[in-house]
Design an enzyme around this catalytic site. Structure first.
Site, short mmCIF file in Angstrom:
data_model
loop_
_atom_site.label_atom_id
_atom_site.label_comp_id
_atom_site.label_asym_id
_atom_site.label_seq_id
_atom_site.Cartn_x
_atom_site.Cartn_y
_atom_site.Cartn_z
N ASP A 1 0.84 -1.20 0.00
CA ASP A 1 0.00 0.00 0.00
C ASP A 1 0.87 1.25 0.00
O ASP A 1 2.09 1.20 0.18
CB ASP A 1 -1.01 0.00 1.14
N ILE A 2 0.21 2.38 -0.23
CA ILE A 2 0.91 3.66 -0.30
C ILE A 2 1.12 4.20 1.10
O ILE A 2 0.19 4.26 1.91
CB ILE A 2 0.11 4.67 -1.14
N GLU B 1 -6.09 2.20 -0.70
CA GLU B 1 -4.77 2.37 -1.33
C GLU B 1 -3.95 1.09 -1.28
O GLU B 1 -2.73 1.12 -1.48
CB GLU B 1 -4.00 3.51 -0.65
#
Length: 300
Positions: free
Chosen positions: A179-180, A222
């Site tokens: 994920d970001i 995300e």
């Protein structure tokens, strides 16, 4: 007085869909109906030819198999199949529909032989539009609207399929979940529209860095998942690092640089379900977060 036989023949000729009578050996005995050139080509020249005379070998074999199965079952069978005018030798292509068409075939055995052969009635209905809509609906049900990637539901289905291959054939299988980092800050600072643009740009970047038979999808928010079939832990780690490095060095429009954290695992012989893989990949991702982000961790 009405001639019943003549009336019956007129009714059959007026059928909107073409009705073929085909022998067990694959000879076209008759063709009735199907005169609407918006949906069908004129196939009356096929009468007295055999399937092998006018169709590619693989398609002719398929049609013969369906006829044989119907005769063996001695009951109505319904099949769906693609066919284009170009597949049929001598079929006039002008004045009819273009491209590959999809048909529903309703195949019914005839009660009596014709010229010493068993035969079937094959009623062909053009279902191209229905097939297109079904494919469109299936695509929408499996695709993340924002990124165009597989959604979580389809990702799970694909992981199940690959895991079944691993269990049966012992093909290596790796899973990366990433994920970001601090994505909430991106949304808070630049707004959700810019955040959406980041997800789309990241998707395009990742797609250039993975193999054609890898499966990348949006797991939610995300978070993304990458299914890597036929790849061992060392190669999967190389892929994880390649993704991490490329994203960290990429300048995203309007916001500049971001980073990702990744968790990696592989399928093990003692795994019972895909939940084992997902759980380990999640744990590895959390470890990457605890280790300062912008890195990958393995849980093998």
């Amino acid at each position: 007085m009405i001639d019943a036989n003549e009336l019956c023949l007129d009714a059959l000729q007026a059928l909107p869909d073409p009705m073929f009578i085909i022998s067990e050996s694959g000879r076209y005995i008759a063709l009735l109906g199907g005169h609407d050139r918006q949906y069908y080509h004129d196939g009356h020249h096929l009468v007295n030819f055999h399937l092998n005379d006018v169709l590619p070998a693989d398609k002719a074999a398929w049609f013969l198999e369906q006829i044989q199965l119907t005769l063996e079952k001695n009951a109505l069978r319904i099949v769906e199949y693609p066919l284009a005018a170009e597949d049929v030798e001598g079929l006039p292509t002008d004045g009819g529909p273009e491209g590959e068409l999809w048909f529903e075939g309703r195949i019914q055995p005839l009660p009596k032989p014709i010229e010493g052969e068993r035969a079937v009635i094959w009623l062909a209905s053009n279902i191209t539009e229905r097939h297109r809509l079904q494919n469109q609906l299936q695509h929408l049900s499996e695709t993340d609207e924002l990124t165009g990637l597989y959604n979580r539901r389809k990702l799970i289905a694909e992981l199940e399929r690959r895991f079944a291959e691993f269990r049966r054939y012992h093909h290596p299988l790796s899973l990366i979940i990433f994920d970001i980092d601090l994505f909430k800050q991106v949304n808070d600072k630049y707004g959700h529209l810019r955040g959406d643009a980041v997800l789309q740009e990241l998707t395009e970047l990742c797609a250039e860095l993975i193999r054609d038979h890898d499966t990348l999808g949006r797991f939610g928010g995300e978070e993304f998942a990458l299914i890597l079939p036929n790849i061992r832990a060392t190669e999967a780690a190389t892929t994880a690092e390649r993704l991490r490095k490329a994203i960290a060095e990429h300048s995203f429009q309007h916001i500049g640089n971001i980073t990702i954290s990744l968790g990696l695992t592989i399928a093990r012989e003692d795994d019972d379900t895909i939940e084992n893989l997902i759980s380990r990949a999640d744990e590895a991702l959390y470890n990457a977060k605890r280790n300062g982000r912008n890195t990958y961790c393995q849980q093998l």
